[in-house]
Design a protein around this motif. Structure first.
Motif, PDB file in Angstrom:
ATOM      1  N   LYS A   1       0.818  -1.214   0.000  1.00  0.00           N
ATOM      2  CA  LYS A   1       0.000   0.000   0.000  1.00  0.00           C
ATOM      3  C   LYS A   1       0.852   1.264   0.000  1.00  0.00           C
ATOM      4  O   LYS A   1       0.477   2.263  -0.568  1.00  0.00           O
ATOM      5  CB  LYS A   1      -0.920   0.018   1.231  1.00  0.00           C
ATOM      6  CG  LYS A   1      -2.068  -0.962   1.108  1.00  0.00           C
ATOM      7  CD  LYS A   1      -3.062  -0.772   2.257  1.00  0.00           C
ATOM      8  CE  LYS A   1      -4.017  -1.947   2.317  1.00  0.00           C
ATOM      9  NZ  LYS A   1      -4.322  -2.329   3.696  1.00  0.00           N
ATOM     10  N   THR A   2       2.002   1.224   0.699  1.00  0.00           N
ATOM     11  CA  THR A   2       2.840   2.425   0.774  1.00  0.00           C
ATOM     12  C   THR A   2       4.287   2.053   0.468  1.00  0.00           C
ATOM     13  O   THR A   2       4.983   1.479   1.304  1.00  0.00           O
ATOM     14  CB  THR A   2       2.774   3.051   2.190  1.00  0.00           C
ATOM     15  OG1 THR A   2       1.403   3.130   2.574  1.00  0.00           O
ATOM     16  CG2 THR A   2       3.388   4.426   2.203  1.00  0.00           C
ATOM     17  N   VAL A   3       4.711   2.359  -0.736  1.00  0.00           N
ATOM     18  CA  VAL A   3       6.090   2.077  -1.136  1.00  0.00           C
ATOM     19  C   VAL A   3       7.025   2.946  -0.276  1.00  0.00           C
ATOM     20  O   VAL A   3       6.809   4.153  -0.159  1.00  0.00           O
ATOM     21  CB  VAL A   3       6.267   2.361  -2.644  1.00  0.00           C
ATOM     22  CG1 VAL A   3       7.731   2.286  -3.040  1.00  0.00           C
ATOM     23  CG2 VAL A   3       5.429   1.363  -3.450  1.00  0.00           C
ATOM     24  N   PRO A   4       8.038   2.319   0.363  1.00  0.00           N
ATOM     25  CA  PRO A   4       8.866   3.053   1.337  1.00  0.00           C
ATOM     26  C   PRO A   4       9.475   4.346   0.800  1.00  0.00           C
ATOM     27  O   PRO A   4       9.554   5.337   1.532  1.00  0.00           O
ATOM     28  CB  PRO A   4       9.967   2.047   1.692  1.00  0.00           C
ATOM     29  CG  PRO A   4       9.398   0.704   1.379  1.00  0.00           C
ATOM     30  CD  PRO A   4       8.405   0.895   0.279  1.00  0.00           C
ATOM     31  N   ALA A   5       9.879   4.354  -0.475  1.00  0.00           N
ATOM     32  CA  ALA A   5      10.548   5.543  -1.011  1.00  0.00           C
ATOM     33  C   ALA A   5       9.621   6.760  -1.048  1.00  0.00           C
ATOM     34  O   ALA A   5      10.084   7.893  -1.164  1.00  0.00           O
ATOM     35  CB  ALA A   5      11.087   5.259  -2.409  1.00  0.00           C
ATOM     36  N   THR A   6       8.313   6.512  -0.923  1.00  0.00           N
ATOM     37  CA  THR A   6       7.379   7.644  -0.968  1.00  0.00           C
ATOM     38  C   THR A   6       7.066   8.189   0.429  1.00  0.00           C
ATOM     39  O   THR A   6       6.212   9.049   0.596  1.00  0.00           O
ATOM     40  CB  THR A   6       6.062   7.240  -1.655  1.00  0.00           C
ATOM     41  OG1 THR A   6       5.457   6.187  -0.892  1.00  0.00           O
ATOM     42  CG2 THR A   6       6.296   6.744  -3.062  1.00  0.00           C
TER      43      THR A   6
END
Lengths: 448, 460
Positions: B109-114
């Motif tokens: 759900k939430t890509v770490p780089a974002t």
């Protein structure tokens, strides 16, 4: 692009972002590894790896970023990322980059001859043949391996530092698997150096002898005994607990040696030396990972803790001079602290005399599970062990599947004697550990 | 990452000296971690890992070469190096790659780089200070928040061209407690194959810190564990490291294919207590050790390794499978392009049994309850293993009594797996990193509470 071009791109990017103080640390390694199975070459691998770490000081904080992709875009990216990372760092200890133009001791050059691939294959097959000929109990799964390894490192910074070194060696490894029809046992021996001088016969002999010695083993009886650690076992312990001499661990309360410099922490017979120029190690190096000159020093001298190991940051906090022990666990890692060739100085008696002096005890030749069974903070260890009983002052039957437990801080005080020959089980690396055989009183053995 | 056309040309070059199988593995990984110590953000490691590895098989021989240069010229040079190592000859093989999409069974759900550093630091601090403020006896805490975005591409001479993106997040807290001059540590480090949403649904950062601190404080006040042979109850979750070490590694084709396993040649026979059913399952959604495809491009599988004590299958990769005459079980894994792929575990656990957890403890007159295990290691050939017990308690007359420190368990895999004579009902998984010849990879261990009827406990 190569490192030189990458460096120029990064310098441009740093300038455009207003970064004045920065460093690039580059490592590249090439490894070739060959291994046999049933008299044929089974696996061949040739790997090239490495990368660049960019770090910079922004508002007094150190930021890092790394990449393995040497391109213009990545050169700009690491600089930008390192700056961003610096902005959230809360560690406000004073940070340092080394000025260029210092004097370094030149290590004695060791130009090892590296073989062509065909020669390596020939040597691996020759080793395989020797293994099978060495003993009737050798079984399939025994393998010979050869290879070459080369490491290159360069450090350049905005203060004119520009250092590099290269080290390489060939190796031969004999992996002996023996069976008496009921039990299997295995052991290996690795030798490093110039290709021409690799003594494959000796390596095969030692691996086979070690593997055979553990056939028909017994389990050691539970109790408290004096223990003699073979150099291979003692260096395992020393490597697991070398962090207690790391000044950063001491400053952060992760070592019990806080405030102990100048005090007695070990038995009188114990001296522990850190030597970046140790002749028995294939890697000698005149500068550390921050570009400080390296030096040989006694960490423990006749039982007294003379110094911890420092880098620029921790030395500044302690108000002392760096010992030149800055190190990185890989190019991308932060600057930490490690020893170079770290070894316990030889005593004056032979191994046989150690056994004689001990009388009844256990001779531990190998220790396993150090990443789990040794607690570097408390000093406690409880480790899977193999070796031999010492009965009536001589080495007797093989014993396995038992643990030896104790505490490293106490062990240093309980060393009763050391043998007269220091061995480095893995004599190739910026960090290597060495030890003679070491007799220790009163450790707990758990077996049957 | 690398186009299909480039892969075709590189594979053709690689196979030009007579390989009967050629493969490219390429990766682009963003590896990011934030470390706290002494109450401050101490360091951020922010690293791009990028490169490619080429492998060739010819019969039972394998050649591998790797490079950090993923331009076409760089890959061609690497292919030539591999081809030269395999032999001479000028074989022409036709390679036509077909792109395959295996789908993603591990939604992110939430890509770490974002997510900003500031947001990640907020989460890490929750865990860090929960540990630090737990007790005045806590003298130091180290906290790490790790996220990895591991993109891989596999193309091979069988026509496969497939990509996967493996995202993982892990928080680990290490607490140091001091009690009457004695120092002990506590550790907890859960992770998932998820992005930062892990902290919304699965992992409470504060609870991680509390658990580590509690363990450190308990152990600092504990006496040494007595040594000897005794029954041991091993807690659920990370306790499953016992199966991983004592048995799992010996079921990997990398040992079995060469006869270097205590369980080689034992398919279909009873190797474990009938109470034991063990599974390796790479398909558990969002579990730490899960994959969509393995590093040879084979889809992840669920395999029953041992069913009621009977050995059902090994964990097999393509190369070792050739020697064993067995197909891949989706078990090929490597840390990165510079390592040579071999058979490894994914999420490996002992299935739930029928014993009540209370009965397991009540059955022990005198023994050890190993509530939390540390790491371990094994020699797969002989099965000799060891583990550290991070949090242990003496069991007396069926009751859990005082905590004990410094314990380890040693023995032989083939013995201990026969001696697992009670298996409870609270299966849980634990997060670990497993090191072997193909590098350090994320694996899950797991089990319900179990009892081992006798095992050597190292103590003092």
């Amino acid at each position: 692009m190569d490192f030189k071009a990458f460096k120029q791109e990064a310098a441009k990017a740093a300038e455009s972002l207003g970064i004045k103080e920065y460093e690039l640390y580059y490592t590249s390694s090439e490894d070739t590894d060959i291994s046999t199975f049933r008299h044929e070459i089974n696996e061949f691998s040739s790997s090239v790896s490495g990368g660049v770490c960019f770090r910079c000081i922004v508002d007094g904080r150190m930021g890092y970023a790394s990449t393995e992709e040497l391109s213009e875009a990545e050169a700009q990216s690491v600089v930008r990322r390192a700056k961003e990372n610096a902005s959230v760092i809360e560690n406000d200890d004073r940070q340092f980059l080394t000025e260029g133009g210092q004097k370094y001791r030149e290590p004695e050059s060791r130009k090892y001859k590296l073989p062509e691939t065909e020669e390596l294959i020939k040597k691996a097959l020759e080793g395989d043949k020797k293994l099978y000929e060495a003993d009737k109990q050798i079984i399939d799964g025994s393998a010979a391996g050869t290879g070459v390894t080369t490491v290159r490192t360069a450090i350049v910074n905005s203060k004119g530092l520009d250092l590099s070194y290269e080290a390489s060696a060939a190796y031969f490894m004999a992996d002996a698997v023996v069976s008496d029809g009921k039990e299997m046992s295995d052991a290996y021996k690795m030798v490093f150096g110039s290709y021409d001088e690799l003594d494959i016969g000796a390596a095969v002999g030692e691996a086979v002898e070690k593997a055979k010695a553990m056939l028909g083993y017994d389990v050691a009886p539970t109790g408290s005994y004096p223990v003699v650690f073979a150099p291979e076992a003692m260096t395992s312990l020393l490597s697991a607990f070398s962090g207690i001499f790391n000044s950063e661990n001491v400053q952060k309360g992760l070592s019990r040696l806080k405030g102990r410099e100048g005090e007695k922490i070990a038995a009188d017979c114990v001296s522990l030396i850190d030597d970046p120029f140790y002749p028995g190690n294939g890697v000698n190096i005149g500068f550390d990972a921050e570009g400080s000159p390296t030096e040989t020093k006694n960490v423990i001298e006749n039982g007294v803790l003379k110094t911890l190991l420092y880098n620029l940051k921790t030395a500044n906090i302690a108000g002392v001079k760096t010992t030149g022990n800055a190190a990185k666990a890989g190019y991308a890692a932060p600057v930490e602290i490690r020893p170079f060739t770290f070894y316990l100085a030889a005593g004056s008696v032979s191994e046989e005399e150690l056994f004689k002096n001990v009388g009844e005890g256990v001779y531990v030749t190998s220790l396993g599970g150090l990443h789990a069974g040794a607690n570097a903070v408390s000093g406690d260890f409880s480790l899977q062990s193999a070796g031999f009983m010492i009965e009536g002052g001589v080495k007797t039957k093989a014993v396995k599947s038992f643990t030896v437990s104790g505490n490293f801080y106490e062990l240093l005080k309980n060393i009763t004697a050391l043998s007269d020959t220091v061995k480095l089980p893995r004599p190739f690396g910026i960090t290597a550990f060495g030890s003679p055989a070491v007799a220790v009183r009163g450790l707990t053995v758990a077996g049957k | 990452m690398i186009t299909r056309e480039v892969c075709e040309r590189v594979l053709r070059k690689a196979a030009s000296s007579g390989a009967d199988y050629a493969e490219i593995f390429a990766e682009h990984t963003v590896d990011h971690s934030i470390k706290m110590i002494a109450d401050r953000v101490d360091n951020i490691s922010d690293r791009i890992i990028a490169g490619a590895g080429i492998r060739l098989f010819k019969g039972l021989r394998s050649v591998a070469a790797s490079t950090t240069d993923t331009t076409e010229q760089g890959l061609m040079r690497c292919a030539q190096r591999a081809a030269d190592a395999l032999g001479q000859g000028s074989a022409e093989i036709s390679i036509e790659l077909k792109e395959r999409l295996f789908g993603d069974i591990h939604p992110i759900k939430t890509v770490p780089a974002t997510v900003s550093n500031a947001e990640k630091i907020r989460v890490l601090k929750d865990g860090y200070f929960a540990a630090k403020e737990f007790s005045p006896e806590i003298k130091q805490v180290t906290g790490v928040l790790l996220d990895v975005d591991h993109g891989i591409l596999v193309a091979n001479s069988e026509g496969l061209y497939a990509e996967d993106r493996q995202i993982r997040t892990r928080i680990s807290i290490n607490a140091v407690a001091e009690h009457n001059g004695e120092t002990q540590t506590g550790f907890y480090g859960p992770g998932r194959r998820m992005g930062m949403e892990m902290f919304d649904s699965e992992v409470d950062a504060r609870a991680v810190g509390l658990k580590a601190a509690q363990q450190a404080v308990t152990m600092a006040a504990a006496g040494y564990c007595p040594a000897g042979v005794m029954p041991v109850a091993i807690g659920n979750g990370f306790g499953g490291v016992i199966f991983h070490e004592a048995c799992g590694h010996s079921l990997e084709a990398s040992s079995v294919a060469y006869g270097l396993s205590q369980f080689a040649g034992k398919l279909g026979t009873q190797i474990a207590n009938p109470k034991v059913t063990a599974i390796d399952d790479g398909t558990i959604p969002n579990a730490w050790g899960s994959i969509n495809i393995d590093d040879e491009g084979t889809p992840a599988q669920r395999k029953v390794l041992i069913e009621k004590g009977i050995l059902k299958t090994y964990m097999v990769d393509k190369f070792n499978g050739r020697r064993m005459g067995m197909p891949s079980t989706g078990s090929a894994r490597r840390q990165s392009y510079g390592y040579v792929t071999t058979s490894r575990m994914t999420n490996t656990f002992i299935a739930e049994g029928e014993d009540n957890n209370d009965d397991i403890i009540a059955s022990m007159e005198y023994g050890l309850y190993a509530k939390e295990m540390g790491g371990g290691s094994v020699n797969p050939a002989t099965g000799e293993f060891n583990f550290a017990v991070n949090e242990g308690y003496i069991v007396r007359n069926g009751k859990i009594c005082e905590p004990v420190r410094g314990a380890s368990l040693v023995g032989k895999g083939s013995d201990v797996i026969m001696n697992i004579d009670m298996v409870g009902k609270n299966l849980d998984l634990g997060t670990g990193m497993c090191g072997s010849s193909s590098g350090s990879i994320p694996t899950t261990v797991g089990q319900p509470l179990i009892r081992v009827s006798k095992i050597t406990v190292g103590g003092r």
